[in-house]
Design a protein around this motif. Structure first.
Motif, PDB file in Angstrom:
ATOM      1  N   SER A 127     -17.547  15.555   8.339  1.00  0.00           N
ATOM      2  CA  SER A 127     -17.681  15.244   6.916  1.00  0.00           C
ATOM      3  C   SER A 127     -16.575  15.907   6.101  1.00  0.00           C
ATOM      4  N   HIS A 128     -16.211  17.137   6.486  1.00  0.00           N
ATOM      5  CA  HIS A 128     -15.120  17.821   5.783  1.00  0.00           C
ATOM      6  C   HIS A 128     -13.825  17.027   5.880  1.00  0.00           C
ATOM      7  N   ILE A 129     -13.525  16.577   7.077  1.00  0.00           N
ATOM      8  CA  ILE A 129     -12.290  15.791   7.271  1.00  0.00           C
ATOM      9  C   ILE A 129     -12.348  14.545   6.398  1.00  0.00           C
ATOM     10  N   SER A 130     -13.510  13.911   6.415  1.00  0.00           N
ATOM     11  CA  SER A 130     -13.662  12.686   5.630  1.00  0.00           C
ATOM     12  C   SER A 130     -13.459  12.950   4.140  1.00  0.00           C
ATOM     13  N   THR A 131     -14.081  14.019   3.629  1.00  0.00           N
ATOM     14  CA  THR A 131     -14.001  14.305   2.193  1.00  0.00           C
ATOM     15  C   THR A 131     -12.595  14.743   1.790  1.00  0.00           C
ATOM     16  N   LEU A 132     -12.029  15.670   2.556  1.00  0.00           N
ATOM     17  CA  LEU A 132     -10.692  16.175   2.219  1.00  0.00           C
ATOM     18  C   LEU A 132      -9.661  15.055   2.213  1.00  0.00           C
ATOM     19  N   SER A 133      -9.807  14.125   3.130  1.00  0.00           N
ATOM     20  CA  SER A 133      -8.780  13.077   3.283  1.00  0.00           C
ATOM     21  C   SER A 133      -8.853  12.024   2.185  1.00  0.00           C
ATOM     22  N   GLU A 134     -10.008  11.931   1.531  1.00  0.00           N
ATOM     23  CA  GLU A 134     -10.253  10.867   0.556  1.00  0.00           C
ATOM     24  C   GLU A 134      -9.910   9.486   1.113  1.00  0.00           C
ATOM     25  N   GLY A 135      -9.953   9.358   2.409  1.00  0.00           N
ATOM     26  CA  GLY A 135      -9.780   8.027   3.000  1.00  0.00           C
ATOM     27  C   GLY A 135      -8.354   7.669   3.361  1.00  0.00           C
ATOM     28  N   GLY A 158       0.837  -1.191   0.000  1.00  0.00           N
ATOM     29  CA  GLY A 158       0.000   0.000   0.000  1.00  0.00           C
ATOM     30  C   GLY A 158       0.871   1.239   0.000  1.00  0.00           C
ATOM     31  N   GLU A 159       0.260   2.344  -0.405  1.00  0.00           N
ATOM     32  CA  GLU A 159       1.004   3.597  -0.491  1.00  0.00           C
ATOM     33  C   GLU A 159       1.471   4.078   0.875  1.00  0.00           C
ATOM     34  N   ARG A 160       2.352   5.053   0.821  1.00  0.00           N
ATOM     35  CA  ARG A 160       2.809   5.686   2.048  1.00  0.00           C
ATOM     36  C   ARG A 160       1.634   6.281   2.807  1.00  0.00           C
ATOM     37  N   ILE A 206       4.859 -17.473  -2.970  1.00  0.00           N
ATOM     38  CA  ILE A 206       4.799 -17.953  -1.584  1.00  0.00           C
ATOM     39  C   ILE A 206       3.949 -17.036  -0.706  1.00  0.00           C
ATOM     40  N   PHE A 207       3.531 -15.892  -1.256  1.00  0.00           N
ATOM     41  CA  PHE A 207       2.758 -14.932  -0.457  1.00  0.00           C
ATOM     42  C   PHE A 207       1.312 -14.815  -0.920  1.00  0.00           C
ATOM     43  N   ASN A 208       0.406 -14.624   0.045  1.00  0.00           N
ATOM     44  CA  ASN A 208      -0.912 -14.095  -0.284  1.00  0.00           C
ATOM     45  C   ASN A 208      -0.799 -12.587  -0.176  1.00  0.00           C
ATOM     46  N   GLN A 209      -1.255 -11.892  -1.216  1.00  0.00           N
ATOM     47  CA  GLN A 209      -1.077 -10.452  -1.184  1.00  0.00           C
ATOM     48  C   GLN A 209      -2.311  -9.751  -0.615  1.00  0.00           C
ATOM     49  N   VAL A 210      -2.057  -8.839   0.315  1.00  0.00           N
ATOM     50  CA  VAL A 210      -3.134  -8.024   0.868  1.00  0.00           C
ATOM     51  C   VAL A 210      -2.846  -6.575   0.502  1.00  0.00           C
ATOM     52  N   LYS A 211      -3.750  -5.975  -0.272  1.00  0.00           N
ATOM     53  CA  LYS A 211      -3.531  -4.584  -0.675  1.00  0.00           C
ATOM     54  C   LYS A 211      -4.334  -3.662   0.233  1.00  0.00           C
ATOM     55  N   ILE A 212      -3.632  -2.731   0.873  1.00  0.00           N
ATOM     56  CA  ILE A 212      -4.314  -1.803   1.789  1.00  0.00           C
ATOM     57  C   ILE A 212      -4.761  -0.573   1.002  1.00  0.00           C
ATOM     58  N   THR A 213      -6.040  -0.258   1.109  1.00  0.00           N
ATOM     59  CA  THR A 213      -6.551   0.902   0.366  1.00  0.00           C
ATOM     60  C   THR A 213      -7.208   1.906   1.325  1.00  0.00           C
TER      61      THR A 213
END
Ligand SMILES: Nc1ncnc2c1ncn2[C@@H]1O[C@H](COP(=O)(O)OP(=O)(O)O)[C@@H](O)[C@H]1O
Ligand SMILES: [Mg+2]
Length: 412
Positions: free
Chosen positions: A273-281, A47-49, A232-239
């Protein structure tokens, strides 16, 4: 007002402040359960930084070591060893790091200390290039070092799974190797994990689990050092976190604030809601926006204005996030305003592919400048060039795209 700010933009969060990731937690729990029962699972977390990999690993550690009870499988009792890879880590350092951590974690009684010291004796015989140590039984061949390592590990795991009288029984060993994308080519990290896991199998050791964590490019790194190492790995992608989890992060923070501070703090639904929207998750944005809003709020309630001022003012959240994560790319690696304009145009498409012709339509500079900019940005790995479609480029990271967009918003 003197209030302790509970939000943590600078470090991974642990159990109390952690929100969401249910699916990932269930999957990791299941992997621990499988491993405990002799069917080892290795996991690659990418996953990204700032997306929350290290935080998730803190939760995993709590689950594996039995510090926290899991959702479906009761309490585990794994020996849990964590480590980080830097670009200077070589095979010998990696192995010594692991050995030291094993000693520290379980070498608590005389009998075990003696056992470990005999089992890991090979580590003292590794000859480091140019060190001048020329003992007769010194080893320097990487394949022999890996072979000895796997054998010692298997022995150690056997001992703690079937302990002698008075020793604690463990479910197995969990290794968490964070920031593995830093690995240098010479570490041959894919080859390392492939060979070690195979040797462990051969030695009849079936309860060791490796979790390797890094930026998305770690997958290519593993592949390039051994073509089948990814298997050998199962990959888990964090989004990104879902909108309800984003709000949960804010709520958990304020619960913590109201636990430790006498002066209580509330937040309006709109501000949340502002924090949620600005952060895009992106959790690091959520923590930073919340931190700055908490700081800017002077009465007992965080308002939308507090969120916006905290985000966009000088020294606010956008600046802090930039300084911590992106400024190195944006300011110091890119000296020209025209190059930055190219990035702003690209950021409108987040991190999806965009044609050079589309960038050109919006770009105010000369054609040659655009060509030079794309070449330079690709070379510095700030953008990617599509190898299967001519003249297409994209930003590496969504987080970076969001930040560039917010940075541009600020002038308005
Ligand atoms: N699930 C989560 N809940 C709350 N905050 C989180 C969560 N995941 C990450 N964070 C916050 O986001 C920031 C980045 O998290 P971190 O785990 O260090 O990301 P990564 O290791 O992917 O770079 C930290 O400040 C951390 O506090
Ligand atoms: Mg991390």
């Amino acid at each position: 007002m003197n209030k302790v700010n509970p939000f943590k933009p600078n470090s991974p969060v642990s159990t109390g402040m952690f929100a969401g990731r249910m699916k990932e937690i269930v999957l990791l729990e299941k992997a621990l359960f499988q491993t405990k029962n002799g069917l080892p699972c290795n996991i690659l977390v990418t996953g990204e930084r700032g997306i929350g990999k290290s935080s998730l690993m803190m939760i995993l550690k709590d689950f594996a070591s039995g510090y926290v009870e899991t959702l479906e499988h009761g309490k585990f009792n794994f020996l849990t060893i964590g480590g980080m890879v830097s670009d200077k880590t070589d095979l010998v350092t990696l192995i010594r790091l692991i050995e030291r951590n094993v000693q520290r974690e379980i070498g608590k009684t005389d009998a075990l200390r003696k056992y470990l010291s005999a089992t890991w004796a090979f580590a003292k015989r590794i000859r480091i290039m140019d060190s001048g140590i020329e003992a007769e039984d010194a080893i320097s061949d990487p394949d022999i070092i890996i072979d000895e390592f796997a054998y010692s590990l298997a022995q150690t795991c056997e001992r703690i799974s079937r302990p002698e009288k008075g020793e604690e029984r463990k479910d197995g060993i969990l290794f968490i190797i964070d920031e593995a994308d830093n690995a240098s080519d010479s570490l041959r990290i894919g080859y390392f994990f492939k060979v070690v896991t195979e040797l462990l199998q051969q030695h009849g050791c079936h309860n060791i689990m490796f979790v390797v964590v890094g930026l998305p490019e770690i997958a290519d790194k593993l592949l390039s050092s051994h073509e089948s190492s990814l298997r050998i790995f199962n990959q888990v992608k964090i989004t990104e976190l879902s909108p309800s989890d984003r709000k949960r992060v804010v709520d958990l923070g304020l619960e913590e604030a109201n636990r430790i501070n006498e002066d209580k703090t509330k937040i309006s639904e709109e501000a949340k809601s502002h924090i949620s929207t600005l952060s895009e998750g992106y959790p690091h944005f959520i923590q930073q926006f919340s931190y700055s809003a908490f700081d800017f709020s002077s009465d007992g309630e965080i308002s939308s204005d507090d969120v916006l001022d905290g985000a966009f003012d000088k020294g606010g959240a956008i600046d802090s996030i930039g300084a911590r994560y992106y400024a190195a790319d944006y300011h110091s690696k890119i000296k020209s305003d025209e190059y930055r304009q190219v990035l702003s145009i690209m950021a409108e498409s987040m991190n999806s592919w965009i044609k050079k012709s589309e960038i050109r339509e919006k770009f105010s500079g000369a054609d040659q400048t655009l060509t030079d900019a794309l070449a330079a940005l690709t070379k510095r790995k700030i953008i990617l060039k599509n190898s299967s479609a001519r003249g297409e480029y994209r930003l590496q990271q969504r987080g970076f795209a969001i930040w560039i967009k917010l940075f541009g918003e600020r002038r308005k």
